[in-house]
Design an enzyme around this catalytic site. Structure first.
Site, PDB file in Angstrom:
ATOM      1  N   GLU A 152      45.677  41.913  49.073  1.00 36.72           N
ATOM      2  CA  GLU A 152      45.434  43.092  48.220  1.00 36.72           C
ATOM      3  C   GLU A 152      46.619  44.044  48.089  1.00 36.72           C
ATOM      4  O   GLU A 152      46.859  44.586  47.013  1.00 36.72           O
ATOM      5  CB  GLU A 152      44.206  43.873  48.708  1.00 36.72           C
ATOM      6  CG  GLU A 152      42.876  43.237  48.356  1.00 36.72           C
ATOM      7  CD  GLU A 152      42.378  42.254  49.407  1.00 36.72           C
ATOM      8  OE1 GLU A 152      43.187  41.769  50.233  1.00 36.72           O
ATOM      9  OE2 GLU A 152      41.170  41.978  49.396  1.00 36.72           O
ATOM     10  N   GLU A 195      36.799  37.960  52.780  1.00 43.15           N
ATOM     11  CA  GLU A 195      35.843  38.977  53.248  1.00 43.15           C
ATOM     12  C   GLU A 195      34.410  38.419  53.261  1.00 43.15           C
ATOM     13  O   GLU A 195      33.621  38.747  54.152  1.00 43.15           O
ATOM     14  CB  GLU A 195      35.963  40.240  52.389  1.00 43.15           C
ATOM     15  CG  GLU A 195      37.299  40.952  52.660  1.00 43.15           C
ATOM     16  CD  GLU A 195      37.614  42.068  51.681  1.00 43.15           C
ATOM     17  OE1 GLU A 195      37.572  41.810  50.459  1.00 43.15           O
ATOM     18  OE2 GLU A 195      37.889  43.197  52.133  1.00 43.15           O
ATOM     19  N   ALA A 247      38.090  38.922  44.733  1.00 41.99           N
ATOM     20  CA  ALA A 247      37.368  39.656  43.699  1.00 41.99           C
ATOM     21  C   ALA A 247      37.962  39.272  42.353  1.00 41.99           C
ATOM     22  O   ALA A 247      39.115  38.832  42.269  1.00 41.99           O
ATOM     23  CB  ALA A 247      37.515  41.151  43.945  1.00 41.99           C
ATOM     24  N   GLY A 286      38.569  39.164  48.603  1.00 40.60           N
ATOM     25  CA  GLY A 286      37.109  39.170  48.715  1.00 40.60           C
ATOM     26  C   GLY A 286      36.538  37.833  49.181  1.00 40.60           C
ATOM     27  O   GLY A 286      35.470  37.797  49.805  1.00 40.60           O
TER      28      GLY A 286
HETATM   29  C1  LIG Z   1      38.056  44.098  47.340  1.00 46.40           C
HETATM   30  C2  LIG Z   1      38.600  42.769  47.060  1.00 46.40           C
HETATM   31  C3  LIG Z   1      39.793  42.676  46.358  1.00 46.40           C
HETATM   32  C4  LIG Z   1      40.342  41.368  46.012  1.00 46.40           C
HETATM   33  O1  LIG Z   1      39.825  40.332  46.378  1.00 46.40           O
HETATM   34  S1  LIG Z   1      41.752  41.364  45.056  1.00 46.40           S
HETATM   35  C5  LIG Z   1      42.035  39.669  44.677  1.00 46.40           C
HETATM   36  C6  LIG Z   1      42.683  38.974  45.841  1.00 46.40           C
HETATM   37  N1  LIG Z   1      42.991  37.608  45.461  1.00 46.40           N
HETATM   38  C7  LIG Z   1      44.172  37.253  44.952  1.00 46.40           C
HETATM   39  O2  LIG Z   1      45.061  38.059  44.752  1.00 46.40           O
HETATM   40  C8  LIG Z   1      44.356  35.790  44.633  1.00 46.40           C
HETATM   41  C9  LIG Z   1      44.534  35.588  43.148  1.00 46.40           C
HETATM   42  N2  LIG Z   1      44.759  34.181  42.822  1.00 46.40           N
HETATM   43  C10 LIG Z   1      45.933  33.549  43.086  1.00 46.40           C
HETATM   44  O3  LIG Z   1      46.858  34.090  43.641  1.00 46.40           O
HETATM   45  C11 LIG Z   1      46.045  32.135  42.619  1.00 46.40           C
HETATM   46  O4  LIG Z   1      45.024  31.875  41.715  1.00 46.40           O
HETATM   47  C12 LIG Z   1      45.944  31.087  43.770  1.00 46.40           C
HETATM   48  C13 LIG Z   1      47.166  31.218  44.690  1.00 46.40           C
HETATM   49  C14 LIG Z   1      44.678  31.282  44.573  1.00 46.40           C
HETATM   50  C15 LIG Z   1      45.896  29.660  43.148  1.00 46.40           C
HETATM   51  O5  LIG Z   1      46.969  29.500  42.256  1.00 46.40           O
HETATM   52  P1  LIG Z   1      46.963  28.257  41.240  1.00 46.40           P
HETATM   53  O6  LIG Z   1      46.658  27.020  41.966  1.00 46.40           O
HETATM   54  O7  LIG Z   1      48.270  28.331  40.475  1.00 46.40           O
HETATM   55  O8  LIG Z   1      45.742  28.529  40.244  1.00 46.40           O
HETATM   56  P2  LIG Z   1      45.641  29.615  39.063  1.00 46.40           P
HETATM   57  O9  LIG Z   1      46.083  28.998  37.794  1.00 46.40           O
HETATM   58  O10 LIG Z   1      46.290  30.891  39.474  1.00 46.40           O
HETATM   59  O11 LIG Z   1      44.035  29.892  39.049  1.00 46.40           O
HETATM   60  C16 LIG Z   1      43.143  29.089  38.325  1.00 46.40           C
HETATM   61  C17 LIG Z   1      42.312  29.991  37.426  1.00 46.40           C
HETATM   62  O12 LIG Z   1      41.580  30.867  38.279  1.00 46.40           O
HETATM   63  C18 LIG Z   1      41.839  32.210  37.896  1.00 46.40           C
HETATM   64  N3  LIG Z   1      41.780  33.072  39.087  1.00 46.40           N
HETATM   65  C19 LIG Z   1      42.270  32.832  40.309  1.00 46.40           C
HETATM   66  N4  LIG Z   1      42.051  33.832  41.139  1.00 46.40           N
HETATM   67  C20 LIG Z   1      41.388  34.772  40.411  1.00 46.40           C
HETATM   68  C21 LIG Z   1      40.870  36.055  40.709  1.00 46.40           C
HETATM   69  N5  LIG Z   1      40.964  36.590  41.950  1.00 46.40           N
HETATM   70  N6  LIG Z   1      40.267  36.745  39.729  1.00 46.40           N
HETATM   71  C22 LIG Z   1      40.130  36.214  38.499  1.00 46.40           C
HETATM   72  N7  LIG Z   1      40.595  35.004  38.149  1.00 46.40           N
HETATM   73  C23 LIG Z   1      41.218  34.283  39.109  1.00 46.40           C
HETATM   74  C24 LIG Z   1      43.216  32.183  37.296  1.00 46.40           C
HETATM   75  O13 LIG Z   1      43.402  33.301  36.475  1.00 46.40           O
HETATM   76  C25 LIG Z   1      43.187  30.889  36.541  1.00 46.40           C
HETATM   77  O14 LIG Z   1      42.486  31.086  35.350  1.00 46.40           O
HETATM   78  P3  LIG Z   1      43.085  30.563  33.917  1.00 46.40           P
HETATM   79  O15 LIG Z   1      43.046  29.072  34.070  1.00 46.40           O
HETATM   80  O16 LIG Z   1      42.138  31.098  32.918  1.00 46.40           O
HETATM   81  O17 LIG Z   1      44.466  31.101  33.825  1.00 46.40           O
END
Ligand SMILES: C/C=C/C(=O)SCCNC(=O)CCNC(=O)[C@H](O)C(C)(C)COP(=O)(O)OP(=O)(O)OC[C@H]1O[C@@H](n2cnc3c(N)ncnc32)[C@H](O)[C@@H]1OP(=O)(O)O
Length: 273
Positions: free
Chosen positions: A149, A129, A80, A126
């Site tokens: 999460e 999911e 998400a 998500g």
């Molecule tokens: C009900 C449902 C709830 C949920 O789903 S809660 C969310 C669960 N997901 C997460 O916690 C994962 C979040 N993302 C990460 O941990 C990391 O990403 C990764 C390990 C997947 C990849 O890391 P890396 O390769 O270093 O890439 P990066 O620089 O973190 O990501 C590239 C751009 O993508 C954006 N991004 C990544 N995941 C999300 C997200 N879930 N929501 C919003 N933005 C996201 C970042 O911020 C960044 O953006 P910019 O280049 O502007 O800094």
């Protein structure tokens, strides 16, 4: 109404202009590609709404016989959208947010055709999911799957606490949910979280779709319906549904053709009737 009547055999499918995903159909395979690569296809509310719309399109599209969901760029979907989650004002807004994701994924889970998630890079939160709302999952080597999460002070809220234990069992699901760890494709295969691992997830998903497409379309829909409806019922009721749907399948032209083709030692020519 007279005008409509004249055109009753013409069916024009209206495909909306999508901003955050694309939809194309080729050779019976509908391909939905998430297109927010700059955010690793994070599921914003706009993207979720487009997923609901595309589910409706798939539902109506007679050309779509198997659907594959994939992501552009280096991830399937990283969850998400955390910027939107950060902006949720109160528990009520957050509950609505979870309900939106749940509804969208319920619509995907209820599609009457087989669905496959082709996972590369990350399928987290998500994103996983969404993959769990599909019937089958194919992962690329090196793909990472997880429900992180609790590390954010959240719980999985787009169906993960329900679909994951139903798929892989409670113990394995709670391992992933409590630790929030990422499992790689090979471990995901061992735990039954994915069905296949390959170099190229999308190519493998297409091969899997081709195999499915050889079978009778109505039978595929009925088999899925039996599994999906049965899950929410006691076994004895579910078995009754299975027998009813078996009866329905046995009344199709495709069943006659399938059995005839077997007896004549030739491949069947199914018409979806
Ligand atoms: C009900 C449902 C709830 C949920 O789903 S809660 C969310 C669960 N997901 C997460 O916690 C994962 C979040 N993302 C990460 O941990 C990391 O990403 C990764 C390990 C997947 C990849 O890391 P890396 O390769 O270093 O890439 P990066 O620089 O973190 O990501 C590239 C751009 O993508 C954006 N991004 C990544 N995941 C999300 C997200 N879930 N929501 C919003 N933005 C996201 C970042 O911020 C960044 O953006 P910019 O280049 O502007 O800094």
């Amino acid at each position: 109404m007279a005008h409509e009547h004249e055109h009753e055999h013409e069916f024009i499918l209206e495909i909306p202009e999508f901003e955050h995903l694309s939809y194309e159909v080729e050779g019976g395979i509908a391909l939905v590609t998430l297109k927010r690569p700059e955010a690793l296809n994070a599921l914003s509310q706009d993207l979720l709404r487009e997923l609901a719309e595309v589910a409706e399109v798939i539902h109506q599209d007679p050309e779509a016989r198997v659907a594959i969901f994939t992501g552009e760029g280096r991830a399937f979907a990283a969850g998400a959208d955390l910027k939107e989650i950060a902006a949720l004002k109160d528990p009520f807004a957050a509950r609505e947010y979870a309900l939106l994701g749940q509804q969208v994924f319920a619509e995907i889970a209820a599609l009457p055709i087989p669905t496959i998630a082709a996972i590369h890079g990350y399928a987290l939160g998500g994103g996983l999911e969404l993959a769990l709302a599909c019937d089958l999952r194919v992962a690329a080597k090196g793909a990472k799957l997880g429900l992180p999460e609790v590390g954010l002070g959240l719980i999985p809220g787009f169906g993960g606490t329900q679909r994951l234990p139903r798929l892989i069992g409670r113990g394995r699901a709670l391992d992933l949910i409590f630790t929030g760890r990422h499992v790689e494709a090979e471990e995901a295969l061992e735990m039954g979280l994915v069905n296949r691992v390959a170099e190229d997830a999308l190519e493998e998903a297409k091969r899997l779709a081709q195999k499915i497409l050889k079978n009778a379309p109505v039978a595929l829909a009925l088999a899925k319906e039996s599994v999906v409806r049965g899950e929410a019922m006691p076994l004895s009721d579910a078995l009754e549904i299975e027998a009813d749907l078996f009866g329905y399948a046995a009344s199709t032209e495709d069943m006659k053709e399938g059995v005839k083709a077997f007896l004549e030692k030739r491949p069947p020519n199914f018409k979806g009737e």
